[in-house]
Design an enzyme around this catalytic site. Structure first.
Site, PDB file in Angstrom:
ATOM      1  N   ARG A   1     -21.176  -3.052  85.242  1.00 50.25           N
ATOM      2  CA  ARG A   1     -22.601  -2.930  85.617  1.00 50.25           C
ATOM      3  C   ARG A   1     -23.166  -1.521  85.452  1.00 50.25           C
ATOM      4  NH1 ARG A   1     -20.620  -6.141  89.579  1.00 50.25           N
ATOM      5  NH2 ARG A   1     -21.069  -8.340  89.244  1.00 50.25           N
TER       6      ARG A   1
ATOM      7  N   LYS B   1     -33.347   3.626  75.690  1.00 47.75           N
ATOM      8  CA  LYS B   1     -33.312   2.252  75.173  1.00 47.75           C
ATOM      9  C   LYS B   1     -31.979   2.042  74.456  1.00 47.75           C
ATOM     10  CE  LYS B   1     -38.194   1.223  74.314  1.00 47.75           C
ATOM     11  NZ  LYS B   1     -39.148   0.816  73.248  1.00 47.75           N
TER      12      LYS B   1
ATOM     13  N   GLU C   1     -40.060  10.458  61.509  1.00 47.25           N
ATOM     14  CA  GLU C   1     -40.269  10.326  62.962  1.00 47.25           C
ATOM     15  C   GLU C   1     -40.698  11.669  63.566  1.00 47.25           C
ATOM     16  OE1 GLU C   1     -40.094   7.353  64.484  1.00 47.25           O
ATOM     17  OE2 GLU C   1     -38.798   6.111  63.226  1.00 47.25           O
TER      18      GLU C   1
ATOM     19  N   LYS D   1     -41.115  13.436  72.919  1.00 45.78           N
ATOM     20  CA  LYS D   1     -40.636  12.116  73.323  1.00 45.78           C
ATOM     21  C   LYS D   1     -40.342  12.110  74.818  1.00 45.78           C
ATOM     22  CE  LYS D   1     -37.959   8.057  72.472  1.00 45.78           C
ATOM     23  NZ  LYS D   1     -37.117   7.250  71.614  1.00 45.78           N
TER      24      LYS D   1
ATOM     25  N   GLU E   1     -42.144   1.408  79.020  1.00 48.96           N
ATOM     26  CA  GLU E   1     -43.131   0.986  78.030  1.00 48.96           C
ATOM     27  C   GLU E   1     -44.140  -0.011  78.571  1.00 48.96           C
ATOM     28  OE1 GLU E   1     -41.635   0.677  74.052  1.00 48.96           O
ATOM     29  OE2 GLU E   1     -43.428  -0.348  73.351  1.00 48.96           O
TER      30      GLU E   1
ATOM     31  N   ARG F   1     -46.097   4.673  76.243  1.00 43.45           N
ATOM     32  CA  ARG F   1     -44.885   4.785  75.436  1.00 43.45           C
ATOM     33  C   ARG F   1     -45.077   4.051  74.106  1.00 43.45           C
ATOM     34  NH1 ARG F   1     -38.459   4.630  77.220  1.00 43.45           N
ATOM     35  NH2 ARG F   1     -37.671   4.809  75.093  1.00 43.45           N
TER      36      ARG F   1
ATOM     37  N   ASN G   1     -44.924   3.923  68.697  1.00 41.70           N
ATOM     38  CA  ASN G   1     -44.843   2.929  67.627  1.00 41.70           C
ATOM     39  C   ASN G   1     -45.845   3.186  66.506  1.00 41.70           C
ATOM     40  OD1 ASN G   1     -42.793   1.476  68.866  1.00 41.70           O
ATOM     41  ND2 ASN G   1     -44.253   0.388  70.155  1.00 41.70           N
TER      42      ASN G   1
ATOM     43  N   HIS H   1     -45.355   1.837  63.033  1.00 42.50           N
ATOM     44  CA  HIS H   1     -44.255   0.880  63.116  1.00 42.50           C
ATOM     45  C   HIS H   1     -44.682  -0.567  62.919  1.00 42.50           C
ATOM     46  CE1 HIS H   1     -41.982   4.351  64.334  1.00 42.50           C
ATOM     47  NE2 HIS H   1     -40.878   3.653  64.480  1.00 42.50           N
TER      48      HIS H   1
ATOM     49  N   HIS I   1     -42.699  -2.117  60.161  1.00 41.38           N
ATOM     50  CA  HIS I   1     -41.808  -3.269  60.350  1.00 41.38           C
ATOM     51  C   HIS I   1     -42.169  -4.395  59.396  1.00 41.38           C
ATOM     52  CE1 HIS I   1     -40.693  -1.927  64.690  1.00 41.38           C
ATOM     53  NE2 HIS I   1     -39.802  -1.510  63.810  1.00 41.38           N
TER      54      HIS I   1
ATOM     55  N   HIS J   1     -35.637   2.746  57.517  1.00 43.78           N
ATOM     56  CA  HIS J   1     -36.657   2.590  58.553  1.00 43.78           C
ATOM     57  C   HIS J   1     -37.699   3.718  58.502  1.00 43.78           C
ATOM     58  CE1 HIS J   1     -38.467   1.891  62.460  1.00 43.78           C
ATOM     59  NE2 HIS J   1     -38.164   3.135  62.799  1.00 43.78           N
TER      60      HIS J   1
HETATM   61  N1  LIG Z   1     -32.898   3.438  71.150  1.00 44.56           N
HETATM   62  C1  LIG Z   1     -34.000   3.860  70.571  1.00 44.56           C
HETATM   63  O1  LIG Z   1     -34.947   4.293  71.214  1.00 44.56           O
HETATM   64  C2  LIG Z   1     -34.068   3.833  69.077  1.00 44.56           C
HETATM   65  C3  LIG Z   1     -35.100   4.506  68.419  1.00 44.56           C
HETATM   66  C4  LIG Z   1     -35.109   4.514  67.038  1.00 44.56           C
HETATM   67  C5  LIG Z   1     -34.122   3.842  66.330  1.00 44.56           C
HETATM   68  N2  LIG Z   1     -33.141   3.183  67.000  1.00 44.56           N
HETATM   69  C6  LIG Z   1     -32.068   2.481  66.266  1.00 44.56           C
HETATM   70  O2  LIG Z   1     -31.341   3.442  65.525  1.00 44.56           O
HETATM   71  C7  LIG Z   1     -30.774   2.803  64.388  1.00 44.56           C
HETATM   72  C8  LIG Z   1     -31.010   3.672  63.179  1.00 44.56           C
HETATM   73  O3  LIG Z   1     -30.377   4.919  63.393  1.00 44.56           O
HETATM   74  P1  LIG Z   1     -29.964   5.875  62.179  1.00 44.56           P
HETATM   75  O4  LIG Z   1     -31.123   6.056  61.294  1.00 44.56           O
HETATM   76  O5  LIG Z   1     -29.307   7.043  62.784  1.00 44.56           O
HETATM   77  O6  LIG Z   1     -28.945   4.949  61.349  1.00 44.56           O
HETATM   78  P2  LIG Z   1     -27.348   4.868  61.320  1.00 44.56           P
HETATM   79  O7  LIG Z   1     -26.772   5.014  62.648  1.00 44.56           O
HETATM   80  O8  LIG Z   1     -27.040   3.649  60.552  1.00 44.56           O
HETATM   81  O9  LIG Z   1     -26.952   6.155  60.442  1.00 44.56           O
HETATM   82  C9  LIG Z   1     -27.369   6.224  59.099  1.00 44.56           C
HETATM   83  C10 LIG Z   1     -26.188   6.492  58.162  1.00 44.56           C
HETATM   84  O10 LIG Z   1     -25.793   7.868  58.265  1.00 44.56           O
HETATM   85  C11 LIG Z   1     -24.385   7.956  58.519  1.00 44.56           C
HETATM   86  N3  LIG Z   1     -24.201   9.202  59.261  1.00 44.56           N
HETATM   87  C12 LIG Z   1     -24.483   9.428  60.555  1.00 44.56           C
HETATM   88  N4  LIG Z   1     -24.339  10.721  60.830  1.00 44.56           N
HETATM   89  C13 LIG Z   1     -23.904  11.329  59.706  1.00 44.56           C
HETATM   90  C14 LIG Z   1     -23.578  12.667  59.380  1.00 44.56           C
HETATM   91  N5  LIG Z   1     -23.732  13.649  60.260  1.00 44.56           N
HETATM   92  N6  LIG Z   1     -23.163  12.927  58.141  1.00 44.56           N
HETATM   93  C15 LIG Z   1     -23.070  11.938  57.215  1.00 44.56           C
HETATM   94  N7  LIG Z   1     -23.394  10.657  57.455  1.00 44.56           N
HETATM   95  C16 LIG Z   1     -23.805  10.363  58.699  1.00 44.56           C
HETATM   96  C17 LIG Z   1     -24.091   6.694  59.263  1.00 44.56           C
HETATM   97  O11 LIG Z   1     -22.722   6.390  59.247  1.00 44.56           O
HETATM   98  C18 LIG Z   1     -24.960   5.696  58.504  1.00 44.56           C
HETATM   99  O12 LIG Z   1     -24.304   5.320  57.318  1.00 44.56           O
HETATM  100  C19 LIG Z   1     -31.405   1.428  64.288  1.00 44.56           C
HETATM  101  O13 LIG Z   1     -30.474   0.465  64.704  1.00 44.56           O
HETATM  102  C20 LIG Z   1     -32.567   1.498  65.271  1.00 44.56           C
HETATM  103  O14 LIG Z   1     -32.853   0.252  65.873  1.00 44.56           O
HETATM  104  C21 LIG Z   1     -33.096   3.174  68.353  1.00 44.56           C
HETATM  105 ZN   LIG Z   2     -38.881   4.397  64.331  1.00 45.48          ZN
END
Ligand SMILES: NC(=O)c1ccc[n+]([C@@H]2O[C@H](COP(=O)([O-])OP(=O)(O)OC[C@H]3O[C@@H](n4cnc5c(N)ncnc54)[C@H](O)[C@@H]3O)[C@@H](O)[C@H]2O)c1
Ligand SMILES: [Zn+2]
Length: 358
Positions: free
Chosen positions: A117, A139, A181, A223, A233, A237, A241, A244, A248, A261
């Site tokens: 939990r 999140k 972003e 942020k 949100e 918040r 978006n 987005h 999306h 993205h």
């Molecule tokens: N929680 C939130 O508020 C929030 C906000 C925005 C996005 N997200 C989520 O985040 C995800 C996208 O994150 P992302 O863009 O980091 O993608 P990701 O985690 O897939 O990373 C992108 C690529 O870069 C590689 N990588 C990571 N760090 C590296 C480094 N230092 N050197 C070389 N390669 C590296 C990863 O292995 C991957 O292949 C989505 O699932 C999205 O839904 C969450």
């Molecule tokens: Zn985004």
């Protein structure tokens, strides 16, 4: 090193930003008494896992290296993290460390939210997108076949350690997608930062350490303020978006394969700026400044030509944030001044998209 605090009463936590942060001095203070599980993936682990394990010194720990990719952000992978914790005999005082991009961060955070939990977790985000967005705000979650991030929880980390050195290995396309972003924060609420980005775009593209640290700090600070004012949100918040809803729709229409993205969000922000002018809510040069900065940062700024306006608008209508037939859009009055608008419907979007030449 720079330090920033996310003010959420008893759930407040620091964000540390700077080079060489993967050290005992910066990690040990945020661990619970129990064992640590470091979760990473097959791409990031060879680069940084040894450094993290070394920084844990003699603190009991284990590691879990998952496959890389959004397609693994599932309940099945999430369960692997939980199973691993159980097999370690991890108790309530354990700590999870997420070492990777947003995929690892979201999934590890969600495991921390659910295991017994709720246990402690520390984020070590290694993509620019995770550093300025995903790791901040609490999140967490995974995807379902029916859609992205459909299951999750709000669970704040104990600390976010942003080691800017990790960006040195990030592929260029991922790096640029993260910059989209960063631009978003300037557009929605920080005109001065937007101007700074216009002036310093070349330094960012060179990944100059000081410029990056400044941009990351300013993004996280923006942020943090938004999240602190509206953690769950219910109101502003949603401004995060910006770009987005259009973005999306573009990702969905192109099957999540053509654009990262952040690239889709860059196009989406251009469309939001253009629509704001089109609807008479904002005046030029809002759109051209937005487009020129994103273009200067090597990001796409026009929607794909092979996707009809009606298809994009239909995807926008299905966005879960809409109310009945009105689309919920984040629009701009000017740079640094975004607002939530739900006056427009699908046919007005189609009309706009058909007339918008980019
Ligand atoms: N929680 C939130 O508020 C929030 C906000 C925005 C996005 N997200 C989520 O985040 C995800 C996208 O994150 P992302 O863009 O980091 O993608 P990701 O985690 O897939 O990373 C992108 C690529 O870069 C590689 N990588 C990571 N760090 C590296 C480094 N230092 N050197 C070389 N390669 C590296 C990863 O292995 C991957 O292949 C989505 O699932 C999205 O839904 C969450
Ligand atoms: Zn985004």
């Amino acid at each position: 090193m720079q330090r920033l605090v996310i003010p959420l009463d008893e759930r407040s936590y620091p964000i540390l930003i700077g080079p060489r942060l993967i050290t005992p001095e910066h990690i040990l203070p945020y661990l619970g008494k129990g064992p640590v599980l470091v979760v990473s993936n097959e791409t990031v682990a060879p680069l940084y896992l040894q450094a993290v394990l070394a920084a844990l010194e003699d603190h009991p720990h284990s590691q879990l290296v998952l496959p890389d990719g959004e397609q693994w952000k599932t309940l099945a992978t999430w369960e692997r993290i939980l199973q691993h914790l159980a097999e370690m005999g991890a108790t309530r005082d354990c700590t999870l460390i997420a070492l990777g991009g947003g995929v690892i961060g979201d999934m590890t955070g969600f495991a921390a939210a659910a295991y017994m939990r709720g246990v402690r977790f520390v984020q070590i985000p290694t993509t620019l997108l995770a550093q300025v967005d995903a790791s901040v705000g609490g999140k967490t979650g995974v995807n379902l076949p029916a859609g992205k991030n459909l299951v999750g929880a709000f669970h704040q980390p104990a600390a976010v350690l942003i080691d800017t050195d990790t960006l040195n290995t990030l592929p260029q396309r991922e790096f640029l997608a993260g910059l989209a972003e960063v631009v978003k924060y300037g557009l929605i609420r920080d005109a001065e930062f937007f101007s700074w980005l216009e002036t310093n775009q070349d330094r960012l593209l060179q990944r100059e350490a000081d410029a990056l640290a400044f941009a990351i700090h300013r993004s996280c600070a923006n942020k943090a303020e938004v999240v602190a004012a509206d953690e769950r949100e219910q109101g502003n918040r949603a401004l995060l978006n910006l770009g987005h809803t259009f973005g999306h729709a573009i990702e969905t229409a192109t099957g999540y394969t053509r654009y990262l993205h952040g690239e889709a969000v860059a196009i989406g922000m251009c469309l939001a700026a253009a629509f704001s002018e089109y609807a008479g809510l904002a005046r030029p040069p809002l759109f051209t400044r937005t487009r020129d900065l994103l273009q200067g940062l090597g990001l796409p700024t026009t929607p794909p030509e092979d996707v009809p306006a009606a298809t994009l608008a239909a995807h926008m209508r299905l966005d879960k944030k809409n109310l009945q037939d009105r689309l919920r859009l984040i629009l701009l009055r000017e740079i640094g001044d975004a607002f939530i608008d739900d006056h427009y419907n699908e046919s007005q979007i189609i009309e706009f998209l058909q007339g918008h030449a980019g």
